[in-house]
Write an enzyme that holds these catalytic residues in place. Structure first.
Site, PDB file in Angstrom:
ATOM      1  N   PHE A   1     -11.268  -7.624  13.718  1.00  0.00           N
ATOM      2  CA  PHE A   1     -10.184  -8.053  12.833  1.00  0.00           C
ATOM      3  C   PHE A   1      -9.849  -6.941  11.828  1.00  0.00           C
ATOM      4  O   PHE A   1     -10.740  -6.407  11.179  1.00  0.00           O
ATOM      5  CB  PHE A   1     -10.589  -9.335  12.096  1.00  0.00           C
ATOM      6  CG  PHE A   1      -9.546  -9.791  11.109  1.00  0.00           C
ATOM      7  CD1 PHE A   1      -8.287 -10.188  11.533  1.00  0.00           C
ATOM      8  CD2 PHE A   1      -9.819  -9.798   9.745  1.00  0.00           C
ATOM      9  CE1 PHE A   1      -7.311 -10.587  10.628  1.00  0.00           C
ATOM     10  CE2 PHE A   1      -8.854 -10.202   8.828  1.00  0.00           C
ATOM     11  CZ  PHE A   1      -7.599 -10.596   9.274  1.00  0.00           C
ATOM     12  N   GLN A   2      -8.602  -6.637  11.703  1.00  0.00           N
ATOM     13  CA  GLN A   2      -8.096  -5.584  10.809  1.00  0.00           C
ATOM     14  C   GLN A   2      -8.743  -4.221  11.087  1.00  0.00           C
ATOM     15  O   GLN A   2      -8.993  -3.437  10.176  1.00  0.00           O
ATOM     16  CB  GLN A   2      -8.266  -5.978   9.335  1.00  0.00           C
ATOM     17  CG  GLN A   2      -7.385  -7.179   8.960  1.00  0.00           C
ATOM     18  CD  GLN A   2      -7.193  -7.368   7.483  1.00  0.00           C
ATOM     19  OE1 GLN A   2      -8.090  -7.093   6.690  1.00  0.00           O
ATOM     20  NE2 GLN A   2      -6.023  -7.864   7.086  1.00  0.00           N
TER      21      GLN A   2
ATOM     22  N   LYS B   1     -17.403  -1.006   6.033  1.00  0.00           N
ATOM     23  CA  LYS B   1     -17.829  -1.984   5.041  1.00  0.00           C
ATOM     24  C   LYS B   1     -19.350  -1.987   4.830  1.00  0.00           C
ATOM     25  O   LYS B   1     -19.824  -2.127   3.702  1.00  0.00           O
ATOM     26  CB  LYS B   1     -17.352  -3.379   5.459  1.00  0.00           C
ATOM     27  CG  LYS B   1     -17.570  -4.420   4.369  1.00  0.00           C
ATOM     28  CD  LYS B   1     -16.897  -5.745   4.694  1.00  0.00           C
ATOM     29  CE  LYS B   1     -17.079  -6.725   3.543  1.00  0.00           C
ATOM     30  NZ  LYS B   1     -16.459  -8.028   3.840  1.00  0.00           N
TER      31      LYS B   1
ATOM     32  N   MET C   1      24.176   9.503   2.076  1.00  0.00           N
ATOM     33  CA  MET C   1      24.025  10.753   2.823  1.00  0.00           C
ATOM     34  C   MET C   1      24.316  10.535   4.308  1.00  0.00           C
ATOM     35  O   MET C   1      24.902  11.393   4.964  1.00  0.00           O
ATOM     36  CB  MET C   1      22.619  11.331   2.610  1.00  0.00           C
ATOM     37  CG  MET C   1      22.465  12.753   3.082  1.00  0.00           C
ATOM     38  SD  MET C   1      23.652  13.886   2.302  1.00  0.00           S
ATOM     39  CE  MET C   1      22.694  14.478   0.909  1.00  0.00           C
TER      40      MET C   1
ATOM     41  N   GLU D   1       0.806  -1.227   0.000  1.00  0.00           N
ATOM     42  CA  GLU D   1       0.000   0.000   0.000  1.00  0.00           C
ATOM     43  C   GLU D   1       0.837   1.273   0.000  1.00  0.00           C
ATOM     44  O   GLU D   1       0.389   2.317  -0.477  1.00  0.00           O
ATOM     45  CB  GLU D   1      -0.969   0.011   1.187  1.00  0.00           C
ATOM     46  CG  GLU D   1      -2.098  -1.005   1.072  1.00  0.00           C
ATOM     47  CD  GLU D   1      -1.729  -2.399   1.568  1.00  0.00           C
ATOM     48  OE1 GLU D   1      -0.539  -2.631   1.864  1.00  0.00           O
ATOM     49  OE2 GLU D   1      -2.635  -3.249   1.661  1.00  0.00           O
TER      50      GLU D   1
END
Lengths: 579, 163
Positions: free
Chosen positions: A115-116, A165, A482, A53
């Protein structure tokens, strides 16, 4: 035609269509399955399946930076949402318009550690321009309209829309009508600048004896490159661009004195230090630009044009603030300048240019051109040559980013795509995929290093799936360059964990992803390799270029130092004469 | 310097955390914060008491204005205004202390709103400094519990903060 009844997921697709969205970058998961099902059943919006993602947000971000249109992301709840946060913060720090749609667990279980489940609105609050939690399917259309408006107007930025959802359930249909216009009583960004202030600024500008124009990313975002160029040409004053502002003024023009700041040119930083009038346009006085604040532009009057009032006098006191979009403000200023009887003091300006040319003579971008090792600066110069200076260049973060900014003169805006504010390693590759989707016929090059590229490497797979023929220029110095440079300068060369001694064989790696890999080890091979890569129009080519591991980025203003305290490249005229 | 910033914002869930989050993220201090809906239930009125130099206060008001949910705000300290805070203070009221507590309550124009054989609850309103003064005047050992509402305020005269 009557009003249609649609499910929340279908409404979402219709909103994207109405907004003219071409691509949506995403990754499916439980909470967004209804949305993915609606996505499957339409042809207007094309979905780009990323491999992580974070890649989705950077790709959408790159697309937005290059095209000027908002980038759109779709991720699932929980880990899908948290993986997107780095990309959201990256867009936030550089004011890039993104719409991030995140799935959320169904409304009845929100707050139960389902969940999630993660509080996406809470997590992203400090790194978005605004965010919304949709509470009912009937709110989706209006919320999306607001999200696009907020993301793209005023000072742009990312907006998160968190969608539980149950609000996208295909069995629950509600009437759909996309609002043409929407107004929010609490959101009214300023467009035009205050006339009196603009007039005052023009007076100050025409009295300057040692003027300096300092312009930033706001000019690119505000599509005001044309106005900036006309303004600067009309005045004949020197101009510097910030890292984010490169390309807003043609870098090959003689009035351009280079980038300023920590790795800016000697002439740009010295001119900042010595100027008597500073005209800041769409720039925010970032700490990497100002250096030591108490010694920043010590003897000058500052004019500051910015669309965000909170940018004005945030770190540096401003004498003539102008709140407004840079484009209309500059247009008004040009008008006033053209009509003005007052002229800038020609003799003083001529003297000022003489001084600037003297600083230019210090040859601050000097490097050893006779080296047997490949110098990274040489790779960028060659890249400029073989692309005719007309490529879209994305970068990751570190030395290679600075060299790309210094040695690839950008003449057009939106060609230089990098994470300036947040400094996100892993940005370059997914961003290049986004840019290439926006401009499939243009050369898109990702300048990176062997450390950065490994942070979003999985997107090589996305590049194959969508056939985005990007060119990856990997300046491989076997160090987090760097970090190593700072350790050399500030920690007596104790290279604590900045060395990568288990680097993959990038050629094989590129090949295993279905791309072309080319290893380059000699300076003499750089040009041909770059040419060959560019010739393979439809292929992604990974150029693994083995560069000098000891090379440093010069000039450098170390943290906490002032503009006139630069460290110059060994061997340059400046390093000898100013020692 | 102490400033009282009065904010009119959308009465949305999360609005309060946008403001408190802004203060903590940018390192501004909050002395007190009160919030409640107005006569229009879609709007909340929030009062924040903060301290900072003119420059910090300027940034605070700009950053607050930048929040998309903020409709309007004013810095009450910039003009004539009324400032009030409610305090309820529970004190021991036995023996000599009983009459002393009652006397102090009268001096501070408070009300005794709960009485037991051994305690009083004194309710008092006023500027924060007045409430501080009452606490200072009471014997430290006699105070059982203090509850303060935080400061709210309103500009004097016809001007006001409204949509």
């Amino acid at each position: 035609m009557g009003i249609v009844e649609l499910s929340g997921a279908e409404i979402l697709m219709r909103c994207l269509k109405e907004e003219g969205v071409e691509y949506i970058f995403g990754y499916p998961g439980g909470a967004v399955l209804h949305i993915y099902d609606a996505l499957f059943q339409q042809d207007d919006v094309k979905h780009i399946l990323v491999r992580h993602e974070q890649g989705a947000t950077h790709a959408a971000d790159g697309y937005a930076r290059a095209t000027g249109k908002p980038g759109v992301v779709l991720v699932t709840s929980g880990p899908g949402a948290t993986n997107a946060v780095t990309g959201i913060a990256t867009a936030y720090l550089d004011s890039i318009p993104l719409i991030v749609i995140s799935g959320q667990v169904p409304s009845p279980v929100i707050g139960s550690d389902a969940f999630q489940e993660v509080d996406m609105v809470g997590i992203t609050r400090p790194c978005v321009k605004h965010n919304f939690l949709v509470k009912d399917v009937s709110e989706i259309a209006e919320t999306m309209k607001k999200a696009f408006m907020v993301a793209t107007t005023g000072r742009p930025g990312p907006v998160v829309v968190d969608i539980p959802k149950d609000t996208t359930d295909p069995s629950i249909k509600v009437p759909f009508k996309y609002p043409k216009q929407i107004s929010m009583r609490s959101y009214n960004p300023v467009v035009k600048g205050h006339k009196g202030q603009i007039k005052k600024a023009v007076d100050v500008i025409l009295e300057a004896e040692r003027p300096m124009i300092y312009s930033g990313g706001g000019v690119v975002l505000g599509n005001a490159a044309k106005e900036l160029t006309e303004f600067t040409k009309h005045l004949g004053y020197p101009i510097t661009n910030t890292l984010m502002g490169l390309g807003a003024y043609p870098a090959t023009d003689s009035q351009f004195v280079g980038m300023l700041g920590m790795h800016g040119t000697y002439e740009a930083n010295m001119a900042m230090h010595e100027c008597d009038v500073l005209i800041a346009i769409g720039a925010r006085f970032d700490d990497r630009v100002t250096g030591k604040l108490s010694e920043f532009c010590p003897n000058c009057k500052i004019i500051h044009i910015d669309v965000d009032p909170s940018s004005i006098s945030k770190t540096v006191r401003v004498d003539v603030p102008i709140v407004g979009e840079v484009k209309p403000v500059l247009a008004e200023m040009i008008e006033l300048l053209k009509g003005s009887k007052k002229k800038a003091p020609a003799k003083a300006i001529k003297e000022w240019w003489k001084q600037i040319d003297e600083w230019r003579r210090m040859d601050c971008l000097h490097y050893d051109r006779g080296s047997e090792l490949i110098k990274p600066q040489f790779v960028i110069e060659t890249l400029y040559e073989v692309t005719g200076g007309d490529a879209y260049v994305t970068s990751d973060v570190g030395q290679h980013q600075m060299w790309a900014a210094q040695y690839y003169p950008f003449d057009k805006p939106r060609r230089w795509i990098n994470s300036g504010g947040l400094g996100t390693m892993g940005f370059g590759l997914p961003a290049a995929i986004g840019v290439k989707l926006g401009y499939p016929d243009s050369d898109v090059v990702c300048v990176t290093g062997e450390a950065s590229i490994q942070m979003c490497l999985q997107e090589l797979s996305t590049a194959l799936q969508y056939n985005t023929g990007i060119k990856i220029v990997n300046l491989n110095n076997r160090f987090m360059g760097m970090v190593r440079q700072w350790q050399e300068f500030s920690y007596e060369s104790r290279y604590s964990h900045s060395y990568l001694d288990t680097i993959p064989d990038f050629v094989k790696l590129a090949e295993s992803y279905g791309h072309v890999g080319i290893l380059v080890e000699k300076p003499g091979d750089v040009k041909d390799a770059l040419k060959e890569a560019l010739k393979l129009k439809d292929r992604t080519v990974f150029l693994d270029i083995i560069t000098d591991p000891t090379e440093n980025v010069y000039p450098m203003i170390e943290a906490g130092k002032a503009h006139n305290e630069m460290r110059l490249a060994p061997g340059s005229i400046g390093s000898r004469e100013l020692a | 310097m102490r400033h009282i910033i009065s904010i009119l914002m959308e009465n949305e869930s999360g609005a309060l955390s946008r403001v408190s989050g802004l203060f903590s993220a940018r390192g501004y201090n909050i002395e007190s914060l009160t919030v409640a809906p107005t006569e229009d239930p879609t709007l909340s009125r929030m009062t924040v008491v903060t301290r900072g130099s003119d420059r910090i206060i300027e940034q605070i008001t700009k950053q607050l204005n930048k929040l998309v949910d903020v409709v309007k705000l004013i810095d009450l300290s910039e003009s004539e205004h009324i400032e009030r805070e409610l305090m309820m203070i529970k004190v021991r009221a036995e023996g000599d202390a009983r009459s002393e507590a009652k006397r102090l309550c009268e001096i501070f124009r408070g009300n005794i709103v709960d009485v037991t054989a051994s305690s009083y609850i004194i309710e008092v309103t006023g500027a924060a400094s007045k409430l501080d003064a009452l606490i200072a005047a009471l014997d430290e050992n006699s105070i059982i519990e203090v509850v303060r509402s935080g400061t709210t305020g309103i500009p004097r005269g016809l001007t006001g903060l409204h949509v």
